[in-house]
Motif scaffolding. Structure first.
Motif, PDB file in Angstrom:
ATOM      1  N   GLY A  67     -57.016   2.695  28.457  1.00  0.00           N
ATOM      2  CA  GLY A  67     -58.145   2.420  27.577  1.00  0.00           C
ATOM      3  C   GLY A  67     -59.164   1.509  28.254  1.00  0.00           C
ATOM      4  N   GLY A  68     -60.342   1.440  27.659  1.00  0.00           N
ATOM      5  CA  GLY A  68     -61.380   0.571  28.203  1.00  0.00           C
ATOM      6  C   GLY A  68     -62.761   1.012  27.761  1.00  0.00           C
ATOM      7  N   THR A  69     -63.758   0.378  28.338  1.00  0.00           N
ATOM      8  CA  THR A  69     -65.152   0.677  28.028  1.00  0.00           C
ATOM      9  C   THR A  69     -65.733   1.588  29.109  1.00  0.00           C
ATOM     10  N   ILE A  70     -66.382   2.656  28.687  1.00  0.00           N
ATOM     11  CA  ILE A  70     -66.961   3.598  29.642  1.00  0.00           C
ATOM     12  C   ILE A  70     -68.114   2.926  30.386  1.00  0.00           C
ATOM     13  N   LEU A  87     -65.480  12.227  37.292  1.00  0.00           N
ATOM     14  CA  LEU A  87     -66.167  12.605  36.059  1.00  0.00           C
ATOM     15  C   LEU A  87     -66.663  11.381  35.304  1.00  0.00           C
ATOM     16  N   VAL A  88     -65.771  10.401  35.141  1.00  0.00           N
ATOM     17  CA  VAL A  88     -66.066   9.224  34.320  1.00  0.00           C
ATOM     18  C   VAL A  88     -65.447   8.006  34.995  1.00  0.00           C
ATOM     19  N   ARG A  89     -66.149   6.871  34.885  1.00  0.00           N
ATOM     20  CA  ARG A  89     -65.586   5.597  35.332  1.00  0.00           C
ATOM     21  C   ARG A  89     -65.456   4.654  34.134  1.00  0.00           C
ATOM     22  N   ILE A  90     -64.267   4.072  33.999  1.00  0.00           N
ATOM     23  CA  ILE A  90     -64.016   3.070  32.963  1.00  0.00           C
ATOM     24  C   ILE A  90     -64.165   1.696  33.600  1.00  0.00           C
ATOM     25  N   ASP A  91     -64.755   0.752  32.866  1.00  0.00           N
ATOM     26  CA  ASP A  91     -64.941  -0.609  33.380  1.00  0.00           C
ATOM     27  C   ASP A  91     -63.599  -1.151  33.879  1.00  0.00           C
ATOM     28  N   PRO A  92     -63.487  -1.499  35.194  1.00  0.00           N
ATOM     29  CA  PRO A  92     -62.191  -1.870  35.761  1.00  0.00           C
ATOM     30  C   PRO A  92     -61.847  -3.349  35.644  1.00  0.00           C
ATOM     31  N   ASP A 232     -47.075  -2.370  40.672  1.00  0.00           N
ATOM     32  CA  ASP A 232     -47.449  -0.990  40.975  1.00  0.00           C
ATOM     33  C   ASP A 232     -48.092  -0.309  39.768  1.00  0.00           C
ATOM     34  N   GLN A 233     -47.544  -0.579  38.575  1.00  0.00           N
ATOM     35  CA  GLN A 233     -48.124   0.004  37.359  1.00  0.00           C
ATOM     36  C   GLN A 233     -49.549  -0.499  37.150  1.00  0.00           C
ATOM     37  N   ALA A 234     -49.755  -1.795  37.404  1.00  0.00           N
ATOM     38  CA  ALA A 234     -51.104  -2.346  37.269  1.00  0.00           C
ATOM     39  C   ALA A 234     -52.055  -1.720  38.284  1.00  0.00           C
ATOM     40  N   ALA A 235     -51.553  -1.454  39.505  1.00  0.00           N
ATOM     41  CA  ALA A 235     -52.388  -0.800  40.518  1.00  0.00           C
ATOM     42  C   ALA A 235     -52.733   0.624  40.107  1.00  0.00           C
ATOM     43  N   VAL A 236     -51.753   1.331  39.529  1.00  0.00           N
ATOM     44  CA  VAL A 236     -52.004   2.692  39.050  1.00  0.00           C
ATOM     45  C   VAL A 236     -53.022   2.681  37.912  1.00  0.00           C
ATOM     46  N   ASP A 237     -52.874   1.727  36.996  1.00  0.00           N
ATOM     47  CA  ASP A 237     -53.824   1.631  35.875  1.00  0.00           C
ATOM     48  C   ASP A 237     -55.237   1.366  36.386  1.00  0.00           C
ATOM     49  N   VAL A 242     -60.793   5.440  37.144  1.00  0.00           N
ATOM     50  CA  VAL A 242     -61.659   6.498  37.668  1.00  0.00           C
ATOM     51  C   VAL A 242     -61.051   7.830  37.240  1.00  0.00           C
ATOM     52  N   VAL A 243     -61.726   8.540  36.338  1.00  0.00           N
ATOM     53  CA  VAL A 243     -61.217   9.799  35.795  1.00  0.00           C
ATOM     54  C   VAL A 243     -61.763  10.942  36.635  1.00  0.00           C
ATOM     55  N   ARG A 244     -60.869  11.755  37.188  1.00  0.00           N
ATOM     56  CA  ARG A 244     -61.256  12.840  38.088  1.00  0.00           C
ATOM     57  C   ARG A 244     -60.951  14.205  37.468  1.00  0.00           C
ATOM     58  N   ALA A 245     -61.606  15.214  38.002  1.00  0.00           N
ATOM     59  CA  ALA A 245     -61.404  16.583  37.515  1.00  0.00           C
ATOM     60  C   ALA A 245     -60.045  17.094  37.969  1.00  0.00           C
TER      61      ALA A 245
END
Length: 376
Positions: A67-70, A87-92, A232-237, A242-245
């Motif tokens: 979750g997050g802000t687009i 496609l979309v980037r969420i505020d990291p 590792d989970q935090a790194a994956v999150d 960054v949402v990709r096709a």
């Protein structure tokens, strides 16, 4: 007489010509019927066709894993994308902070485990000291027991001599005091020996507990492994901001907007993989007697007309008719029942090169004809 016979002869000739024409027409009709029947038996009976067919594809729904802000939207509807395109980037920001905290927790866990390892040596020294204390207490107990035994014998002798008047009362008192002192020292020595033994047992238990915490290698230590997994989970999150096709295709049904707050699993947009398009042809159940998987199919799309022909193969059959899977299935267990011929969706795989040359869109009308001569 000859003049009267002329009309009769003419009428006979006309009747004969009429009969010949009728016979010829009947012959032509018969030949046409036989030809049509032969054509049907030899060729047409091996084909089934329908215009109740539509282009379809498994649409890829794009949803965020975190979750997050687009923060950025990089695509629009109808835009072609490739697998892996952003496609979309969420505020990291939140994800970066979570990663930093997880890395700090990992460092703290590593230091704590290293402290346990270092403490093992100290606990070993403590056990050695407790061994020495136990030996010293045992020696002191032996000495106290000897002193007690000597004081007891000494007192017993003084008491025997005191009855005959050979020992003064003062000397007897000193013997009694010495016995009481030796008795107290013996009790203290026994308590000290028990305490030394208990201290050694405590040291051993502490070292055993510490050994459990440092069992195995440092990399396999559960505390470090847990902290590393969280890191590792935090790194994956963070990477998932960054949402990709997921596939090649065309963007459709874009719902996401800049600044929107989204949750994990919320639909953002869809991608239509037009290069994987197939056709769902709805044939009547009476047409499917000879239809088998793998049979060739010719198709035409209304958007291109009869000038473009697609070639495909029967890929499979639906598990039920359209009526069976409708939102409100037909209830046939009624008194007033009329049989309705059902249609069964048949999936047709299209030729990839033809599809690339003449792309289709989801839902476009198609015409399909299956050649049933091949009985696989």
């Amino acid at each position: 007489m000859s003049e009267n016979n002329l009309p009769i002869s003419s009428a006979l000739n006309k009747e004969q010509r009429r009969k010949k024409l009728l016979i010829g027409l009947a012959g032509i009709v018969g030949i046409a019927g036989v030809s049509a029947a032969a054509y049907w038996l030899v060729y047409s009976s091996h084909f089934v066709a329908t215009d109740n067919a539509y282009a379809a594809v498994e649409i890829a729904q794009v949803t965020p894993s975190v979750g997050g802000t687009i923060g950025e939207v990089l695509v629009t509807d109808t835009q072609a994308v490739k697998a892996g395109d952003i496609l979309v980037r969420i505020d990291p920001t939140d994800a970066r902070l979570a990663l930093a905290q997880a890395e700090a927790d990992l460092g703290r866990a590593t230091r704590r485990v290293k402290g346990f390892v270092a403490n093992d040596g100290s606990l070993g020294a403590q056990i050695a000291a407790r061994d020495a204390d136990e030996k010293r207490a045992a020696a002191q107990l032996g000495s106290a027991e000897a002193d007690f035994e000597r004081a007891r014998i000494d007192l017993k002798r003084r008491e025997a001599l005191a009855a005959s008047g050979s020992v003064s009362g003062d000397e007897l008192t000193r013997a009694q005091n010495a016995f009481a002192s030796a008795q107290g020292n013996l009790a203290a020595a026994r308590a000290a020996a028990e305490q030394a033994k208990a201290n050694r047992s405590t040291a051993l238990s502490t070292r055993e507990a510490n050994a459990v915490l440092i069992a195995g290698s440092e990399e396999s230590n559960p505390e470090i492994a847990l902290a590393r997994a969280r890191r590792d989970q935090a790194a994956v999150d963070l990477e998932r901001t960054v949402v990709r096709a997921p596939v090649d295709g065309v963007v459709a049904k874009r719902q996401v907007q800049l600044g929107q707050r989204v949750q994990a699993g919320m639909p953002l947009l869809a991608i239509v993989p037009i290069q994987q398009m197939h056709v769902d042809a709805n044939f009547k159940e009476v047409q499917l007697e000879k239809v088998r998987v793998g049979q060739p199919v010719k198709l035409h799309a209304d958007i291109y007309g009869s000038g473009v022909t697609y070639h495909g193969t029967v890929e499979g059959f639906s598990g039920g008719s359209g009526a069976a899977f409708s939102a409100i299935p037909a209830q046939n267990a009624t008194g007033n029942w009329i049989k309705v011929v059902q249609r069964l969706p048949v999936r047709v795989k299209l030729d990839a090169k033809e599809l690339e040359a003449n792309p289709l869109k989801v839902g476009l009308s198609m015409q399909a004809e299956i050649d049933t001569r091949s009985q696989n």
